[in-house]
Design a protein around this motif. Structure first.
Motif, PDB file in Angstrom:
ATOM      1  N   VAL A  91       0.878  -1.171   0.000  1.00  0.00           N
ATOM      2  CA  VAL A  91       0.000   0.000   0.000  1.00  0.00           C
ATOM      3  C   VAL A  91       0.913   1.216   0.000  1.00  0.00           C
ATOM      4  O   VAL A  91       1.937   1.239   0.692  1.00  0.00           O
ATOM      5  N   GLU A  92       0.567   2.197  -0.818  1.00  0.00           N
ATOM      6  CA  GLU A  92       1.386   3.396  -0.942  1.00  0.00           C
ATOM      7  C   GLU A  92       0.515   4.633  -0.767  1.00  0.00           C
ATOM      8  O   GLU A  92      -0.541   4.755  -1.378  1.00  0.00           O
ATOM      9  N   PHE A  93       0.966   5.541   0.073  1.00  0.00           N
ATOM     10  CA  PHE A  93       0.275   6.789   0.354  1.00  0.00           C
ATOM     11  C   PHE A  93       1.071   7.930  -0.268  1.00  0.00           C
ATOM     12  O   PHE A  93       2.239   8.123   0.048  1.00  0.00           O
ATOM     13  N   ASP A  94       0.424   8.702  -1.141  1.00  0.00           N
ATOM     14  CA  ASP A  94       1.103   9.827  -1.775  1.00  0.00           C
ATOM     15  C   ASP A  94       1.265  11.009  -0.818  1.00  0.00           C
ATOM     16  O   ASP A  94       2.159  11.817  -0.995  1.00  0.00           O
ATOM     17  N   GLY A  95       0.408  11.135   0.193  1.00  0.00           N
ATOM     18  CA  GLY A  95       0.533  12.213   1.166  1.00  0.00           C
ATOM     19  C   GLY A  95      -0.506  12.122   2.258  1.00  0.00           C
ATOM     20  O   GLY A  95      -1.699  12.001   1.977  1.00  0.00           O
ATOM     21  N   VAL A  96      -0.044  12.166   3.510  1.00  0.00           N
ATOM     22  CA  VAL A  96      -0.923  12.153   4.681  1.00  0.00           C
ATOM     23  C   VAL A  96      -0.383  13.210   5.643  1.00  0.00           C
ATOM     24  O   VAL A  96       0.759  13.121   6.087  1.00  0.00           O
ATOM     25  N   TYR A  97      -1.226  14.200   5.976  1.00  0.00           N
ATOM     26  CA  TYR A  97      -0.754  15.234   6.895  1.00  0.00           C
ATOM     27  C   TYR A  97      -1.465  15.081   8.217  1.00  0.00           C
ATOM     28  O   TYR A  97      -2.658  15.296   8.297  1.00  0.00           O
ATOM     29  N   ARG A  98      -0.790  14.702   9.165  1.00  0.00           N
ATOM     30  CA  ARG A  98       0.556  14.391   9.529  1.00  0.00           C
ATOM     31  C   ARG A  98       0.541  13.385  10.643  1.00  0.00           C
ATOM     32  O   ARG A  98      -0.515  13.080  11.184  1.00  0.00           O
ATOM     33  N   ASN A  99       1.683  12.883  11.040  1.00  0.00           N
ATOM     34  CA  ASN A  99       1.795  11.883  12.106  1.00  0.00           C
ATOM     35  C   ASN A  99       0.838  10.716  11.884  1.00  0.00           C
ATOM     36  O   ASN A  99       0.014  10.393  12.729  1.00  0.00           O
ATOM     37  N   SER A 100       0.965  10.080  10.748  1.00  0.00           N
ATOM     38  CA  SER A 100       0.061   8.968  10.423  1.00  0.00           C
ATOM     39  C   SER A 100       0.591   7.652  10.980  1.00  0.00           C
ATOM     40  O   SER A 100       1.791   7.415  11.040  1.00  0.00           O
ATOM     41  N   GLU A 101      -0.346   6.805  11.378  1.00  0.00           N
ATOM     42  CA  GLU A 101      -0.053   5.439  11.789  1.00  0.00           C
ATOM     43  C   GLU A 101      -0.971   4.530  10.980  1.00  0.00           C
ATOM     44  O   GLU A 101      -2.136   4.864  10.759  1.00  0.00           O
ATOM     45  N   TRP A 154      -2.393   0.422  10.106  1.00  0.00           N
ATOM     46  CA  TRP A 154      -2.582  -0.976  10.481  1.00  0.00           C
ATOM     47  C   TRP A 154      -3.228  -1.731   9.324  1.00  0.00           C
ATOM     48  O   TRP A 154      -4.035  -1.167   8.585  1.00  0.00           O
ATOM     49  N   ILE A 155      -2.900  -3.003   9.185  1.00  0.00           N
ATOM     50  CA  ILE A 155      -3.624  -3.899   8.275  1.00  0.00           C
ATOM     51  C   ILE A 155      -4.080  -5.096   9.102  1.00  0.00           C
ATOM     52  O   ILE A 155      -3.268  -5.766   9.737  1.00  0.00           O
ATOM     53  N   ASN A 156      -5.372  -5.331   9.140  1.00  0.00           N
ATOM     54  CA  ASN A 156      -5.969  -6.443   9.901  1.00  0.00           C
ATOM     55  C   ASN A 156      -5.452  -6.491  11.339  1.00  0.00           C
ATOM     56  O   ASN A 156      -5.173  -7.544  11.895  1.00  0.00           O
ATOM     57  N   GLY A 157      -5.308  -5.309  11.942  1.00  0.00           N
ATOM     58  CA  GLY A 157      -4.855  -5.212  13.319  1.00  0.00           C
ATOM     59  C   GLY A 157      -3.351  -5.228  13.504  1.00  0.00           C
ATOM     60  O   GLY A 157      -2.863  -4.983  14.600  1.00  0.00           O
ATOM     61  N   HIS A 158      -2.593  -5.511  12.449  1.00  0.00           N
ATOM     62  CA  HIS A 158      -1.129  -5.527  12.539  1.00  0.00           C
ATOM     63  C   HIS A 158      -0.601  -4.115  12.288  1.00  0.00           C
ATOM     64  O   HIS A 158      -0.872  -3.512  11.252  1.00  0.00           O
ATOM     65  N   TYR A 159       0.171  -3.610  13.233  1.00  0.00           N
ATOM     66  CA  TYR A 159       0.743  -2.263  13.136  1.00  0.00           C
ATOM     67  C   TYR A 159       1.868  -2.244  12.105  1.00  0.00           C
ATOM     68  O   TYR A 159       2.830  -2.990  12.215  1.00  0.00           O
ATOM     69  N   LEU A 160       1.736  -1.376  11.096  1.00  0.00           N
ATOM     70  CA  LEU A 160       2.742  -1.279  10.043  1.00  0.00           C
ATOM     71  C   LEU A 160       3.788  -0.213  10.331  1.00  0.00           C
ATOM     72  O   LEU A 160       4.944  -0.361   9.943  1.00  0.00           O
ATOM     73  N   GLY A 161       3.396   0.887  10.967  1.00  0.00           N
ATOM     74  CA  GLY A 161       4.372   1.914  11.271  1.00  0.00           C
ATOM     75  C   GLY A 161       3.776   3.296  11.381  1.00  0.00           C
ATOM     76  O   GLY A 161       2.571   3.493  11.230  1.00  0.00           O
ATOM     77  N   LYS A 162       4.667   4.261  11.649  1.00  0.00           N
ATOM     78  CA  LYS A 162       4.283   5.662  11.828  1.00  0.00           C
ATOM     79  C   LYS A 162       5.148   6.547  10.939  1.00  0.00           C
ATOM     80  O   LYS A 162       6.348   6.318  10.814  1.00  0.00           O
ATOM     81  N   ARG A 196       5.293   3.929   1.723  1.00  0.00           N
ATOM     82  CA  ARG A 196       4.599   2.674   1.433  1.00  0.00           C
ATOM     83  C   ARG A 196       4.956   1.638   2.466  1.00  0.00           C
ATOM     84  O   ARG A 196       5.993   1.700   3.107  1.00  0.00           O
ATOM     85  N   TYR A 197       4.030   0.677   2.616  1.00  0.00           N
ATOM     86  CA  TYR A 197       4.227  -0.443   3.533  1.00  0.00           C
ATOM     87  C   TYR A 197       3.928  -1.744   2.806  1.00  0.00           C
ATOM     88  O   TYR A 197       3.014  -1.800   1.963  1.00  0.00           O
ATOM     89  N   GLU A 198       4.636  -2.778   3.187  1.00  0.00           N
ATOM     90  CA  GLU A 198       4.303  -4.112   2.702  1.00  0.00           C
ATOM     91  C   GLU A 198       3.149  -4.635   3.538  1.00  0.00           C
ATOM     92  O   GLU A 198       3.198  -4.615   4.771  1.00  0.00           O
ATOM     93  N   ILE A 199       2.082  -5.092   2.877  1.00  0.00           N
ATOM     94  CA  ILE A 199       0.905  -5.614   3.585  1.00  0.00           C
ATOM     95  C   ILE A 199       0.660  -7.089   3.298  1.00  0.00           C
ATOM     96  O   ILE A 199      -0.126  -7.736   3.988  1.00  0.00           O
ATOM     97  N   GLY A 200       1.349  -7.634   2.290  1.00  0.00           N
ATOM     98  CA  GLY A 200       1.118  -9.011   1.858  1.00  0.00           C
ATOM     99  C   GLY A 200       1.121 -10.055   2.959  1.00  0.00           C
ATOM    100  O   GLY A 200       0.220 -10.904   3.013  1.00  0.00           O
ATOM    101  N   PRO A 201       2.093 -10.043   3.879  1.00  0.00           N
ATOM    102  CA  PRO A 201       2.132 -11.082   4.912  1.00  0.00           C
ATOM    103  C   PRO A 201       0.929 -11.093   5.852  1.00  0.00           C
ATOM    104  O   PRO A 201       0.663 -12.103   6.492  1.00  0.00           O
TER     105      PRO A 201
END
Length: 186
Positions: free
Chosen positions: A95-105, A107-115, A124-129
């Motif tokens: 999943v790729e985000f072109d812009g989020v203002y600001r301090n975004s966190e 999750w995918i299916n409850g799994h924390y991907l990052g901030k 972008r974050y890998e969500i496949g697993p």
């Protein structure tokens, strides 16, 4: 020969990305203005949340008021915390985000991907697993623009640019390294 190499370097990333099955992911998000610490959970009831399409800026929807924490330098529009959720199916790896203002966190299916503490760069974050292949998946984004003032101009609040998903992600533009070798002086 040098012109050909430069053209290939400029065009190749776009060609490789086009082959990666990149899909626009802007439609059908749910949004809540406010903070709810349980909203990241996959089984959370978001049925009363507002349905919208991205890009979205919740600040511009508010009232101009000099009492808002953004102050006059940012137009006196409201800031705060907002949540975005989307249920979907499919077999995606990124999943790729072109812009989020600001301090975004995220999750995918409850799994924390990052901030991402910043708001003007894509990420972008890998969500496949953590995807449920053939089942329903939930992606959740918390956006915190409550610490004000934080900009010299109007920044907005929310997922203000496009979101994309990729099926294979065989080419990762974030890991691309280009090197050159000077063979002779011109």
């Amino acid at each position: 020969m040098k012109r050909l190499i430069i053209v290939l370097l400029l065009v190749a990333p776009g060609l490789l990305r086009a082959q990666s099955h990149r899909v626009n992911f802007d439609a059908g998000w749910r949004f809540l203005l406010g903070d709810d610490s349980a909203a990241f959970r996959p089984d959370y009831d978001d049925s009363r949340w507002r349905v919208l399409d991205l890009p979205h800026d919740w600040s511009i929807e508010g009232r101009f008021d000099s009492a808002n924490s953004t102050g006059q330098q940012e137009g006196g529009l409201p800031a705060g915390v907002g949540w975005y959720r989307k249920k979907f199916s499919g077999d995606y790896r990124w999943v790729e985000f072109d812009g989020v203002y600001r301090n975004s966190e995220v999750w995918i299916n409850g799994h924390y991907l990052g901030k991402r503490p910043y708001g003007y760069t894509s990420f972008r974050y890998e969500i496949g697993p953590w995807m449920k292949k053939g089942g329903e998946n939930v992606i959740v984004v918390r956006v915190d623009n409550s610490k004000q003032p934080n900009s010299r101009w109007y920044s907005g609040s929310g997922i203000y640019r496009h979101v994309w998903v990729e099926k294979d992600g065989g080419f990762d533009p974030w890991k691309m390294i280009i090197t050159t070798e000077v063979l002779s002086e011109v």
